[in-house]
Design a protein around this motif. Structure first.
Motif, PDB file in Angstrom:
ATOM      1  N   GLU A  57      -5.248   0.391  -4.761  1.00 17.95           N
ATOM      2  CA  GLU A  57      -3.925  -0.238  -4.884  1.00 17.95           C
ATOM      3  C   GLU A  57      -3.022  -0.001  -3.684  1.00 17.95           C
ATOM      4  O   GLU A  57      -2.705   1.130  -3.349  1.00 17.95           O
TER       5      GLU A  57
ATOM      6  N   LYS B 141       1.969   0.192 -18.222  1.00 14.35           N
ATOM      7  CA  LYS B 141       2.835  -0.160 -17.083  1.00 14.35           C
ATOM      8  C   LYS B 141       4.289   0.179 -17.402  1.00 14.35           C
ATOM      9  O   LYS B 141       4.587   0.775 -18.431  1.00 14.35           O
TER      10      LYS B 141
ATOM     11  N   ASP C  60      -1.575  -5.786  -9.512  1.00 13.24           N
ATOM     12  CA  ASP C  60      -1.773  -4.811  -8.431  1.00 13.24           C
ATOM     13  C   ASP C  60      -2.644  -5.492  -7.394  1.00 13.24           C
ATOM     14  O   ASP C  60      -3.587  -6.211  -7.749  1.00 13.24           O
TER      15      ASP C  60
HETATM   16 MG    MG Z   1       1.200   0.891  -9.359  1.00 12.23          MG
END
Ligand code: MG
Ligand code: 4AD
Length: 431
Positions: A354, A327, A345
């Motif tokens: 997502e 991330k 998410d």
């Molecule tokens: Mg994302």
């Protein structure tokens, strides 16, 4: 002067003579009667013309009228359940503003590339009009939800010197001799404005030079990004749930006609009720193992993984606590388990995946500085961002909702290319 009326408002004019200004969508004729299906952007109406009611010249014009010719029609409004909006018009007078010959999008099947080449014309089709109306409503309802909740919109720049979401998808440009990038996300700036206003959101195009040619990637897309001071990870997810539930209900209510035009099954959308199920990244990995599409701990999900995870639930599902390594640099580590971050998410069902990505942000100066270095980012460009941790730093959180992915899901579309008026795709900059 005869009153000009929009097709959507014809119901208020039953029995009266009005003018409609639009375009010819379809035409059929049976001897002395012609049926013109006319659109004006607000709706479709059937206009009935009889040879006996118009001049010879007008009749000839009507009989040879072509698709997408622009026309002004005068006639009497009559209730008729066979007409698309429940009303039809009996023609008294017609003016052809411009005759359109050889309209490329004749009413038959066309391939997607041809349609995209003609996007400037394709947008006129009833289906595309329904999608764009849904888009407009979705954006309006999201903003209105946030406004009602005390948020204010504070805009963020498009041209930036820094990378918010990783350096691999930056769109480079030149800024009077300096290197600059098109924004990937307004988040870093919203973190500054949320310290000024408490609860803010930015809403702007975002750019990702992603070499992905999938049904959910655009190069230029619109993102709505709320950012909240004194919100932790939990508060962040609660806001997202409330927002999705409320906005979905309002869109379903306001856009029933559009959803019907699109043939959307409403059942999965009606189930969008808080609370949403929540699983951790580690739990998601087990689901993927069992489905025989395993990934290594630390890897991010791809489309098939998200589809499989979302398939296990009857409404949108949060996946939370991702490994920090997959991330962004600014995410707050979980105090109980520092190798994962307080990010989530939101995955939409039915294969959409997502639609929201969010997190609690690091509020400690030293930790953030260390992360900037670990991620190989230039500290100078982030000195203002680090300032936010030096002057009144507070726990804060936020998220980004992708308009096109959310809309693709709500509208039940196969591809995000239909969710934005002029899509920018890997192989497409035109029209
Ligand atoms: Mg994302
Ligand atoms: O998960 P992402 O990359 O998150 C951020 O940019 C954060 N800075 C947001 C924040 O916390 N303020 O992107 C957020 C959302 C995704 O969930 C997706 O819906 C959409 O933006 N998105 C895209 N939509 C279409 N095409 C792309 N290439 C997209 N990339 C992200």
């Amino acid at each position: 002067m005869t009153q000009d009326v929009r097709i959507a408002e014809l119901a208020d004019w039953a029995g009266e003579v009005v003018r409609v200004r639009g375009w010819l969508y379809n035409f059929r004729s049976s001897g002395q009667i012609a049926f013109l299906l006319v659109r004006d952007g607000s709706g479709l109406v059937q206009v009935v013309a009889s040879e006996s009611d118009v001049t010879e010249k007008e009749w000839e014009e009507i009989e040879t009228l072509t698709q997408e010719s622009s026309i002004i029609l005068e006639g009497t409004v009559r209730e008729d359940e066979r007409s698309p909006g429940g009303y039809e018009m009996h023609l008294r007078d017609i003016e052809v503003v411009q005759r359109a010959d050889d309209y490329p999008l004749a009413l038959k099947e066309h391939g997607p590339e041809f349609l995209l080449d003609n996007r400037h014309l394709w947008l006129r089709s009833p289906r595309q009009v329904a999608i764009m109306r849904l888009r407009d409503r979705l954006m309006a309802e999201l903003e209105s939800f946030l406004r009602d909740d005390g948020f204010i919109r504070v805009d963020t720049p498009i041209l930036t010197p820094n990378a918010c979401e990783g350096t691999s998808t930056l769109f480079e440009t030149e800024y009077f001799g300096e290197e600059a990038f098109l924004t990937q996300s307004g988040q870093l700036y919203s973190e500054a404005t949320c310290a000024a206003f408490g609860e803010v959101y930015c809403f702007s195009p975002a750019f990702r030079a992603e070499k992905s040619k999938t049904r959910r990637h655009l190069i230029e897309f619109w993102m709505l990004e709320p950012e909240m001071a004194y919100y932790d990870h939990e508060d962040n997810l609660h806001l997202q749930e409330r927002m999705m539930e409320s906005v979905m209900a309002r869109v379903l209510d306001a856009c029933a006609d559009e959803l019907e035009e699109l043939g959307r099954n409403l059942e999965p959308l009606e189930r969008v009720k808080a609370p949403f199920p929540r699983i951790t990244y580690d739990e998601a990995l087990k689901i993927l193992d069992e489905a025989d599409i395993p990934i290594e701990w630390g890897e991010d999900f791809g489309a098939p993984h998200e589809t499989e995870i979302a398939r296990q639930f009857d409404r949108p599902v949060f996946v939370e606590k991702f490994p920090g390594e997959c991330k962004a640099f600014y995410m707050e580590p979980d105090p109980d388990r520092p190798e994962v971050v307080l990010a989530a998410d939101l995955l939409a069902p039915e294969g959409y995946g997502e639609i929201i990505g969010g997190s609690q942000r690091i509020d400690d100066y030293d930790l953030l500085r260390r992360k900037i270095h670990e991620f190989g980012l230039p500290e100078e460009e982030f000195s203002w961002y680090l300032d936010l941790r030096r002057y009144g730093s507070v726990p804060h959180s936020g998220f980004g909702l992708g308009i096109e992915r959310t809309l693709a899901w709500i509208a039940g579309l196969d591809h995000v290319r239909e969710t934005i008026p002029f899509p920018r795709l890997l192989n497409r900059l035109r029209p």
